[in-house]
Design an enzyme around this catalytic site. Structure first.
Site, PDB file in Angstrom:
ATOM      1  N   ARG A   1     -11.165   2.167  -3.323  1.00  0.00           N
ATOM      2  CA  ARG A   1     -12.572   1.780  -3.304  1.00  0.00           C
ATOM      3  C   ARG A   1     -13.245   2.566  -4.417  1.00  0.00           C
ATOM      4  NH1 ARG A   1     -15.613  -1.268  -0.394  1.00  0.00           N
ATOM      5  NH2 ARG A   1     -14.042  -1.637   1.182  1.00  0.00           N
TER       6      ARG A   1
ATOM      7  N   LYS B   1      -4.532   0.501  -3.607  1.00  0.00           N
ATOM      8  CA  LYS B   1      -5.899   0.001  -3.410  1.00  0.00           C
ATOM      9  C   LYS B   1      -6.859   1.172  -3.373  1.00  0.00           C
ATOM     10  CE  LYS B   1      -3.999  -2.764  -0.114  1.00  0.00           C
ATOM     11  NZ  LYS B   1      -3.873  -3.440   1.107  1.00  0.00           N
TER      12      LYS B   1
ATOM     13  N   ASP C   1       0.854  -1.180   0.000  1.00  0.00           N
ATOM     14  CA  ASP C   1       0.000   0.000   0.000  1.00  0.00           C
ATOM     15  C   ASP C   1       0.892   1.233   0.000  1.00  0.00           C
ATOM     16  OD1 ASP C   1       0.847   0.395   2.725  1.00  0.00           O
ATOM     17  OD2 ASP C   1      -0.723  -0.984   3.354  1.00  0.00           O
TER      18      ASP C   1
ATOM     19  N   ASP D   1       6.098  -6.210   4.240  1.00  0.00           N
ATOM     20  CA  ASP D   1       5.172  -5.571   5.167  1.00  0.00           C
ATOM     21  C   ASP D   1       5.588  -5.911   6.587  1.00  0.00           C
ATOM     22  OD1 ASP D   1       3.034  -3.987   5.939  1.00  0.00           O
ATOM     23  OD2 ASP D   1       1.493  -5.236   5.025  1.00  0.00           O
TER      24      ASP D   1
ATOM     25  N   THR E   1      -4.943 -11.930   9.168  1.00  0.00           N
ATOM     26  CA  THR E   1      -5.748 -12.912   8.424  1.00  0.00           C
ATOM     27  C   THR E   1      -5.192 -13.137   7.022  1.00  0.00           C
ATOM     28  OG1 THR E   1      -7.258 -11.262   7.526  1.00  0.00           O
ATOM     29  CG2 THR E   1      -7.856 -12.261   9.663  1.00  0.00           C
TER      30      THR E   1
END
Length: 181
Positions: free
Chosen positions: A63, A61, A38, A87, A92
């Protein structure tokens, strides 16, 4: 990330770049690119790119609208290259594995992930199992990896010697700044 209390030192910068870049140099991967997952991780990815002598790419990224899910755009060239996503933490893994798929769609060859802290919560191992395009998830032992989370595509690198060196230097009232370079 920070280890609060005992040393109050930023552990990500203390160990990750050197430990990971030594490992990737040992693999002798040609034609690679360091990838920030990111825009917030550009500084870290740039440190990897510099150490490895490779270009930098960024997963952007966005939306598209409140109803639509995120669209991923790759800034930089990844087509035909071996990508190393860097990173500080994987929980998750949903963002990581989406990033892997976006890199593959953009033409990346082998895709690796170098993640300092492998929390691997929820269904992360199942997601890793389903993410065939990730060649290897490389983490450190900053968080112990339980037997139940071991996976053939997870490689754990140790940070023991760097933590020992930091403790020794702090005890001897010596500078630890060299550990951050």
């Amino acid at each position: 990330g920070q280890i609060q209390g005992f040393f109050d030192i930023p552990v990500d910068h203390l160990f990750s770049v050197g430990v990971f870049t030594d490992y990737f140099k040992s693999l002798d991967i040609k034609n690679s690119v360091a990838v920030s997952p990111d825009v917030g991780g550009i500084k870290t990815a740039r440190a990897y790119a510099k150490r490895l002598g490779v270009p930098l790419a960024i997963i952007d990224k966005r939306r598209e609208s409140p109803e639509k899910t995120e669209a991923m755009h790759i800034l930089g060239t990844v087509e035909g290259k071996n990508a190393i996503i860097v990173d500080d933490l994987v929980a998750t893994g949903s963002s990581l594995f989406e990033g892997v798929e976006a890199l593959k769609k953009a033409g990346a060859k082998n895709i690796y992930a170098a993640i300092s802290h492998g929390v691997l919560s929820g269904d992360a191992i199942e997601r890793l199992d389903n993410c065939k395009n990730l060649k290897e998830l490389v983490i450190t032992d900053s968080i112990p990896l339980p037997k139940s989370k071991e996976h053939p595509r997870i490689k754990v690198l140790t940070i023991a010697s760097l933590l020992a060196e930091a403790i020794k230097r702090i005890h001897n009232e010596e500078s630890i700044s060299c550990l951050f370079d």
